[in-house]
Motif scaffolding. Structure first.
Motif, PDB file in Angstrom:
ATOM      1  N   PHE A 118       0.831  -1.207   0.000  1.00 26.86           N
ATOM      2  CA  PHE A 118       0.000   0.000   0.000  1.00 26.86           C
ATOM      3  C   PHE A 118       0.866   1.257   0.000  1.00 26.86           C
ATOM      4  N   LEU A 119       1.842   1.320   0.874  1.00 30.77           N
ATOM      5  CA  LEU A 119       2.679   2.514   0.986  1.00 30.77           C
ATOM      6  C   LEU A 119       3.502   2.740  -0.273  1.00 30.77           C
ATOM      7  N   GLY A 143       1.327   8.019  -6.711  1.00 30.18           N
ATOM      8  CA  GLY A 143       0.562   9.188  -6.292  1.00 30.18           C
ATOM      9  C   GLY A 143      -0.920   8.925  -6.147  1.00 30.18           C
ATOM     10  N   LYS A 144      -1.300   7.783  -5.581  1.00 30.34           N
ATOM     11  CA  LYS A 144      -2.711   7.414  -5.429  1.00 30.34           C
ATOM     12  C   LYS A 144      -3.111   7.457  -3.947  1.00 30.34           C
ATOM     13  N   THR A 145      -4.412   7.413  -3.708  1.00 31.92           N
ATOM     14  CA  THR A 145      -4.908   7.451  -2.327  1.00 31.92           C
ATOM     15  C   THR A 145      -5.277   6.078  -1.784  1.00 31.92           C
ATOM     16  N   ASP A 146      -5.470   5.119  -2.684  1.00 32.36           N
ATOM     17  CA  ASP A 146      -5.744   3.758  -2.218  1.00 32.36           C
ATOM     18  C   ASP A 146      -5.022   2.765  -3.127  1.00 32.36           C
ATOM     19  N   LEU A 147      -5.092   1.498  -2.755  1.00 31.90           N
ATOM     20  CA  LEU A 147      -4.398   0.455  -3.508  1.00 31.90           C
ATOM     21  C   LEU A 147      -5.352  -0.130  -4.542  1.00 31.90           C
ATOM     22  N   LYS A 181      -6.599   3.289   2.804  1.00 28.72           N
ATOM     23  CA  LYS A 181      -5.614   3.607   3.848  1.00 28.72           C
ATOM     24  C   LYS A 181      -6.077   3.072   5.201  1.00 28.72           C
ATOM     25  N   ALA A 182      -7.341   3.261   5.512  1.00 26.34           N
ATOM     26  CA  ALA A 182      -7.878   2.783   6.796  1.00 26.34           C
ATOM     27  C   ALA A 182      -7.768   1.268   6.907  1.00 26.34           C
ATOM     28  N   GLN A 183      -8.022   0.564   5.802  1.00 21.57           N
ATOM     29  CA  GLN A 183      -7.923  -0.896   5.823  1.00 21.57           C
ATOM     30  C   GLN A 183      -6.474  -1.357   5.962  1.00 21.57           C
ATOM     31  N   ALA A 184      -5.559  -0.686   5.257  1.00 24.05           N
ATOM     32  CA  ALA A 184      -4.141  -1.037   5.377  1.00 24.05           C
ATOM     33  C   ALA A 184      -3.682  -0.858   6.813  1.00 24.05           C
ATOM     34  N   LEU A 185      -4.062   0.242   7.431  1.00 25.80           N
ATOM     35  CA  LEU A 185      -3.697   0.484   8.826  1.00 25.80           C
ATOM     36  C   LEU A 185      -4.315  -0.566   9.746  1.00 25.80           C
ATOM     37  N   ALA A 193       2.726   3.755  12.140  1.00 28.02           N
ATOM     38  CA  ALA A 193       2.912   5.156  12.516  1.00 28.02           C
ATOM     39  C   ALA A 193       2.772   6.066  11.299  1.00 28.02           C
ATOM     40  N   GLU A 194       3.327   5.656  10.174  1.00 25.66           N
ATOM     41  CA  GLU A 194       3.244   6.462   8.957  1.00 25.66           C
ATOM     42  C   GLU A 194       1.819   6.567   8.446  1.00 25.66           C
ATOM     43  N   LEU A 195       1.020   5.531   8.674  1.00 25.89           N
ATOM     44  CA  LEU A 195      -0.381   5.561   8.249  1.00 25.89           C
ATOM     45  C   LEU A 195      -1.271   6.236   9.290  1.00 25.89           C
ATOM     46  N   GLU A 196      -0.640   6.896  10.248  1.00 25.81           N
ATOM     47  CA  GLU A 196      -1.318   7.777  11.203  1.00 25.81           C
ATOM     48  C   GLU A 196      -2.202   7.028  12.187  1.00 25.81           C
TER      49      GLU A 196
END
Length: 524
Positions: A222-223, A230-234, A240-244, A412-415
């Motif tokens: 994902f990262l 330059g995308k917001t999801d995979l 992002k929420a699912q990856a985290l 941590a990087e995914l907040e």
């Protein structure tokens, strides 16, 4: 009906018809009478793992090494009289070694052999009598899909534009759009994350893919994808929420954790206090043994010798082919950071009587300590001590693909709401009594990743996912290095890196065999 040659398939291109097998069948098993029992399934799974192991270090040009050579942490080095193949990689410039247009051909072949094994096994799942054991079937299918996803991820990062095969095929097909490849990677990893048993860490699961490995790799994919493209999801599969959430699951439920002493993660850095290959910080590793020979047994870590000191041993460090570490890496560590001495062999700092300057190209005074051949107190190579006849192809240190520290820093990087605590855990281990807190931020996390994962094959991809501009300006430099004992100028051009978009060359043989269906990457 195909004969199964113990999973030895000829795939110089993508087609089984592009070359011919030159060995006699080692078994009379066929694809209709082999994939029947759970024992057959286990053998097929072992074949997939074996394909992964071989592909990681094909031809000695292992991607962990090449990733470091492409980064700002290592130079190609090698022998003073060697060819300039590693310089071509290091400088993103094929004119440095024009004959090496097939530099990655062995890797390409080994990757597609491994993909073929996975695709065959996945296509035979319904043919196997699982005796009602759906957990076993789901486990084997998940492990196989993880292996396929891992290999495709390595390939798409390295080349960007690759043919995508998700079923056994002899078709000569063009390169897929990267999004198509990432969709398969994402779906395979989600399947594995959802279907592997939620069993906590145990050294007895050594070498096997786990639920936690799948979730962790999903975070890495994902990262990288969202950063590089330059995308917001995979690719619409993972947010992002699912990856985290997957990473938080690993932290909360896997049983993995940090080893107390960073140096204990690395055999050459710790010797008597080594935590072992199956320590609790290892989320996933590719396994090796010392049993390789030149008769087809390829179980050793063939790339490790590339990092060894050039033709020189000094207990516990063994000799090798001399990929050198950039002195800039040594210098960015704080003197109180325990990771510096655990990561890097310092010739002057350790009073090592290195006397092979005339043999070494691009000498810096520094080598990789995390991954280096080793000798005993008498200077005997460890593979030889254990019974191997070939020290160079029988290095047996595992390649740790993902450590728990990576999970913490990715979360941590995914907040994560616990980002500061995760960030501090990694730094507290590194600085011990000298720890002082830094505010968690993306910039600080990326700097910490550099220090934490230096020389593990991670740095280059972390740079590239920050954008080709950042990567190229960070890697580019002009410096003076000793080659054969003579000072010379070394130049790595940002423009060359930008021209390639950070990708490597498609092997010319594959383009030729495809009849031009495959296209070379820009800049090569």
């Amino acid at each position: 009906m195909k004969n199964i040659y113990l999973y030895i398939f000829c795939l110089s291109l993508l087609s089984l018809g592009s070359c011919s097998l030159d060995t006699e069948p080692l078994t009379q098993k066929t694809d209709t009478n082999f994939y029947k029992t759970t024992d057959d399934a286990f053998s097929a799974l072992v074949g997939c793992y074996d394909g992964l192991q071989v592909a990681t270090g094909a031809g000695g040009r292992g991607i962990p090494v090449m990733s470091e050579v492409m980064s700002d942490d290592c130079f190609g080095g090698g022998g003073a009289s060697d060819g300039y193949d590693l310089a071509a990689v290091d400088e993103f410039d094929i004119s440095r070694s024009p004959a090496d247009v097939d530099l990655y051909n062995s890797n390409w072949i080994a990757y597609y052999k491994a993909i073929y094994r996975c695709n065959v096994f996945l296509s035979k799942m319904d043919q196997i009598d699982w005796k009602g054991d759906t957990v076993l079937r789901n486990t084997y299918e998940s492990e196989t899909k993880f292996i396929r996803a891992y290999i495709y991820f390595e390939m798409v990062r390295l080349w960007g534009n690759i043919p995508l095969l998700i079923a056994p095929s002899s078709e000569n097909i063009p390169q897929a759009n990267p999004d198509e490849v990432y969709k398969v990677i994402a779906e395979d990893l989600v399947f594995a994350a959802n279907n592997l048993p939620a069993v906590g860490y145990s050294a007895t699961t050594s070498g096997h893919v786990t639920k936690w490995a799948a979730k962790s790799l999903l975070g890495r994919v994902f990262l990288y994808y969202t950063g590089y493209y330059g995308k917001t999801d995979l690719v619409g599969v993972v947010t992002k929420a699912q990856a985290l959430a997957h990473l938080e699951d690993v932290i909360a439920g896997s049983g993995h954790g940090l080893v107390d002493d960073f140096s204990a993660l690395w055999p050459a850095a710790s010797v008597d206090k080594y935590a072992g290959e199956d320590n609790r910080e290892t989320v996933f590793a590719i396994k090796y043994s010392y049993t390789s020979d030149y008769n087809g047994n390829t179980d050793g870590n063939a790339w490790l010798v590339m990092f060894g000191m050039r033709e020189f041993s000094s207990y516990p460090y063994g000799h090798g082919w001399g990929v050198t570490v950039n002195s800039k890496l040594w210098n960015i560590y704080d003197a109180n950071d325990t990771r510096r001495d655990a990561s890097i062999i310092g010739i002057a700092e350790e009073n090592i009587p290195f006397d092979k300057l005339n043999s070494q190209r691009e000498y810096t005074g520094y080598y990789n300590k995390k991954y280096t051949p080793m000798v005993d107190e008498n200077g005997l190579e460890l593979p030889i001590k254990l019974g191997s006849k070939f020290w160079d192809i029988s290095q047996f240190q595992d390649y740790v693909v993902i450590r728990y520290a990576d999970v913490l820093l990715m979360a941590a990087e995914l907040e994560s709401g616990n980002s500061q605590a995760y960030f501090d855990q990694v730094r507290q281990r590194a600085y011990k009594a000298n720890f002082t807190s830094l505010p968690v931020s993306k910039d600080n996390i990326l700097k910490e990743r550099h220090l934490e994962f230096a020389l593990e094959g991670v740095r280059y991809w972390d740079l590239l996912r920050q954008g080709i501009g950042t990567a190229s300006s960070t890697i580019a430099e002009t410096t003076t290095l000793l080659s054969g004992g003579v000072a010379g100028t070394k130049t790595i051009s940002a423009a060359k890196i930008q021209a390639t978009k950070g990708l490597q060359q498609i092997p010319n043989t594959q383009i030729t065999l495809s009849g031009g269906v495959l296209k070379q990457n820009a800049g090569w």
